[in-house]
Design a protein around this motif. Structure first.
Motif, mmCIF file in Angstrom:
data_model
loop_
_atom_site.group_PDB
_atom_site.id
_atom_site.type_symbol
_atom_site.label_atom_id
_atom_site.label_comp_id
_atom_site.label_asym_id
_atom_site.label_seq_id
_atom_site.Cartn_x
_atom_site.Cartn_y
_atom_site.Cartn_z
ATOM 1 N N ARG A 86 0.846 -1.206 0.000
ATOM 2 C CA ARG A 86 0.000 0.000 0.000
ATOM 3 C C ARG A 86 0.886 1.263 0.000
ATOM 4 O O ARG A 86 0.606 2.233 -0.697
ATOM 5 C CB ARG A 86 -0.919 -0.044 1.235
ATOM 6 C CG ARG A 86 -1.730 1.192 1.486
ATOM 7 C CD ARG A 86 -2.806 1.431 0.469
ATOM 8 N NE ARG A 86 -3.604 2.592 0.860
ATOM 9 C CZ ARG A 86 -4.343 3.291 0.018
ATOM 10 N NH1 ARG A 86 -4.424 2.952 -1.250
ATOM 11 N NH2 ARG A 86 -5.035 4.319 0.458
ATOM 12 N N GLU A 87 1.950 1.246 0.758
ATOM 13 C CA GLU A 87 2.859 2.405 0.790
ATOM 14 C C GLU A 87 3.467 2.636 -0.596
ATOM 15 O O GLU A 87 3.581 3.767 -1.051
ATOM 16 C CB GLU A 87 3.952 2.206 1.846
ATOM 17 C CG GLU A 87 3.366 2.169 3.256
ATOM 18 C CD GLU A 87 4.378 2.521 4.344
ATOM 19 O OE1 GLU A 87 5.509 2.926 4.022
ATOM 20 O OE2 GLU A 87 4.008 2.386 5.529
ATOM 21 N N ARG A 88 3.844 1.528 -1.269
ATOM 22 C CA ARG A 88 4.410 1.656 -2.626
ATOM 23 C C ARG A 88 3.402 2.278 -3.590
ATOM 24 O O ARG A 88 3.747 3.117 -4.414
ATOM 25 C CB ARG A 88 4.866 0.289 -3.144
ATOM 26 C CG ARG A 88 6.295 -0.059 -2.751
ATOM 27 C CD ARG A 88 6.836 -1.221 -3.575
ATOM 28 N NE ARG A 88 6.085 -2.452 -3.338
ATOM 29 C CZ ARG A 88 6.329 -3.282 -2.328
ATOM 30 N NH1 ARG A 88 7.321 -3.050 -1.495
ATOM 31 N NH2 ARG A 88 5.602 -4.376 -2.178
ATOM 32 N N GLU A 89 2.148 1.862 -3.443
ATOM 33 C CA GLU A 89 1.071 2.401 -4.297
ATOM 34 C C GLU A 89 0.944 3.924 -4.094
ATOM 35 O O GLU A 89 0.817 4.685 -5.058
ATOM 36 C CB GLU A 89 -0.212 1.683 -3.845
ATOM 37 C CG GLU A 89 -1.422 1.766 -4.702
ATOM 38 C CD GLU A 89 -2.564 0.996 -3.983
ATOM 39 O OE1 GLU A 89 -2.407 -0.223 -3.737
ATOM 40 O OE2 GLU A 89 -3.578 1.626 -3.654
ATOM 41 N N ILE A 90 0.999 4.346 -2.846
ATOM 42 C CA ILE A 90 0.860 5.776 -2.526
ATOM 43 C C ILE A 90 2.075 6.554 -3.040
ATOM 44 O O ILE A 90 1.944 7.626 -3.658
ATOM 45 C CB ILE A 90 0.665 5.954 -1.003
ATOM 46 C CG1 ILE A 90 -0.722 5.419 -0.606
ATOM 47 C CG2 ILE A 90 0.832 7.413 -0.587
ATOM 48 C CD1 ILE A 90 -0.908 5.195 0.872
#
Ligand SMILES: O=C(O)C(=O)C[C@]1(C(=O)O)C=C[C@@H](O)C=C1
Length: 117
Positions: A86-90
């Motif tokens: 999720r952090e990578r997506e953001i």
């Protein structure tokens, strides 16, 4: 003649301006120029900038609180503190929209929500 001036960023910059035409009046102290039309426009633009800054601060705080709530909810349910996918997506969303500065901004946003790594 070239004169050294220190701009509001604190970094020195060079301008082709004779010393005796440096803006020095009260308007200049506030806006950086003695030209009254320019000073008036600058004051108006700054009002909107201040409004935007207040909104950014409020959204920043709201995001951090929501992020902390997600983390607490997940950990109370036995989950992980972080979800790196999720952090990578953001990070990618911000990089695509804003380039390298976006990545830095997203890193700060994520840190505000989940604390330092
Ligand atoms: O979306 C989540 O699962 C969150 O915990 C929120 C959040 C975020 O601030 O966006 C924070 C930490 C996670 O590692 C990923 C994302």
């Amino acid at each position: 003649m070239m004169t050294d001036v220190v701009e509001s960023s604190g970094s020195p910059a060079r301008h082709d301006r004779p010393e005796d035409t440096n803006p020095t009046g009260a308007a200049a102290a506030r806006t950086g120029t003695d030209d009254s039309a320019a000073a008036e426009r600058i004051v108006a633009i700054r009002e909107r900038i201040d409004e935007i800054d207040r909104t950014i601060i409020a959204l920043w705080q709201e995001r951090a609180a929501l992020s902390q709530e997600v983390g607490a909810t997940r950990m109370a349910a036995g989950g992980t503190r972080l979800v790196l996918s999720r952090e990578r997506e953001i990070l990618e969303r911000f990089r695509q929209a804003l380039g390298a500065d976006g990545t830095q901004l997203a890193l700060l946003l994520l840190r505000a929500g989940r604390g330092p790594l």
